[in-house]
Scaffold this active site. Sequence first.
Site, PDB file in Angstrom:
ATOM      1  N   SER A 124       4.604  17.220  15.447  1.00 23.94           N
ATOM      2  CA  SER A 124       5.091  15.990  14.831  1.00 23.94           C
ATOM      3  C   SER A 124       3.933  15.110  14.398  1.00 23.94           C
ATOM      4  CB  SER A 124       5.954  15.232  15.852  1.00 23.94           C
ATOM      5  OG  SER A 124       6.185  13.907  15.446  1.00 23.94           O
ATOM      6  N   TYR A 149       7.716  10.674  23.411  1.00 23.20           N
ATOM      7  CA  TYR A 149       8.011  11.827  22.556  1.00 23.20           C
ATOM      8  C   TYR A 149       6.730  12.315  21.880  1.00 23.20           C
ATOM      9  CZ  TYR A 149       9.203  14.361  18.342  1.00 23.20           C
ATOM     10  OH  TYR A 149       9.227  15.299  17.342  1.00 23.20           O
ATOM     11  N   LYS A 153       4.421  15.923  22.432  1.00 23.91           N
ATOM     12  CA  LYS A 153       3.967  16.849  21.393  1.00 23.91           C
ATOM     13  C   LYS A 153       2.442  16.986  21.423  1.00 23.91           C
ATOM     14  CE  LYS A 153       7.894  17.921  19.339  1.00 23.91           C
ATOM     15  NZ  LYS A 153       8.419  19.309  19.308  1.00 23.91           N
TER      16      LYS A 153
END
Length: 336
Positions: A124, A149, A153
Amino acid sequence: MEVLVTGGLGYIGSHTCVQMIESDITPVIIDNLCNAKTEVLNRIESLTGVRPVFHQGDIRDESFLNHVFSQHQIEAVIHFAGLKAVGESVAKPLEYYDNNVNGSLVLARSMRQAGVKSMVFSSSATVYGNPQVVPITEDAPTGATTNPYGRSKYIVEQCLSDLCTAEPEWSVTLLRYFNPVGAHPSGTMGEDPQGIPNNLMPFIAQVAVGRREKLAVFGDDYPTADGTGVRDYVHVMDLANGHIAALRAVGQQPGLHTYNLGTGQGSSVLDMVRAFSDACGSSVAYEICPRRPGDIAECWASTGKALRELGWKAERSIAEMTADTWRWQSANPNGY
């Protein structure tokens, strides 16, 4: 060529499976169905004439993974499985680290045991944090992430990088997505979030179809042209093709490969609202709300490396992204 697709019934995974089948690549799907439905298998079959093999299970279950690898001649893995909502990650960091980080480590161990050492990882643009310069190139600093989040990643990227250093025969491709939107142009498949959507486009679509009263626009005081956040929105079908390009171009080449997948163009939240209004033929109600924790002002991709090395670039416009989303949502007002 059999390729294991983790999270293959999810939004990006399912569209990628359609494109894989069209490209004579055989997906073997695993999914724990926490954010997906088995109806997606019917939709893939209706579009391609092929019903993919599906195993229900969790990537954190190593014995399950080992069993799947023993049943198939897997040559590579496309790893989509993971929790993906920025706001939810702030509220539930442990769940995100367990699912996204621990799950990826369990998967890599199972791959190694099976002798499968080629992975395309669904990363991402959040790994870049709040960028100092846009457009963002692949060698821009990473790690100053603004939410769990993005941090999950980033941690997985570091783990896979260390794996490639320790075991140079691995081929790992990190695909850093910007903002996936859109749907299959047939209207048969699209994004179907559980509960209240965390992403902009499905929320706009649910307002337009009457499921929700109005869109919450989080912040109109950013240092951007209209004060709302600017992002690089990329059509999910373009993203799907990016995975196939990565598999073919570098999927068997040892080492770590990193690519941005975006359009190279930034659009504001209100730009997208206007484009969607054009697509559906009516205005989309919205209200301005305070900024969300972890959001940044603007973010878009430098896409030259993917074009040079993968021969890939995004082809579809915002008008196509919004029209395809509306076609999906209007035909499937309650999702799958």
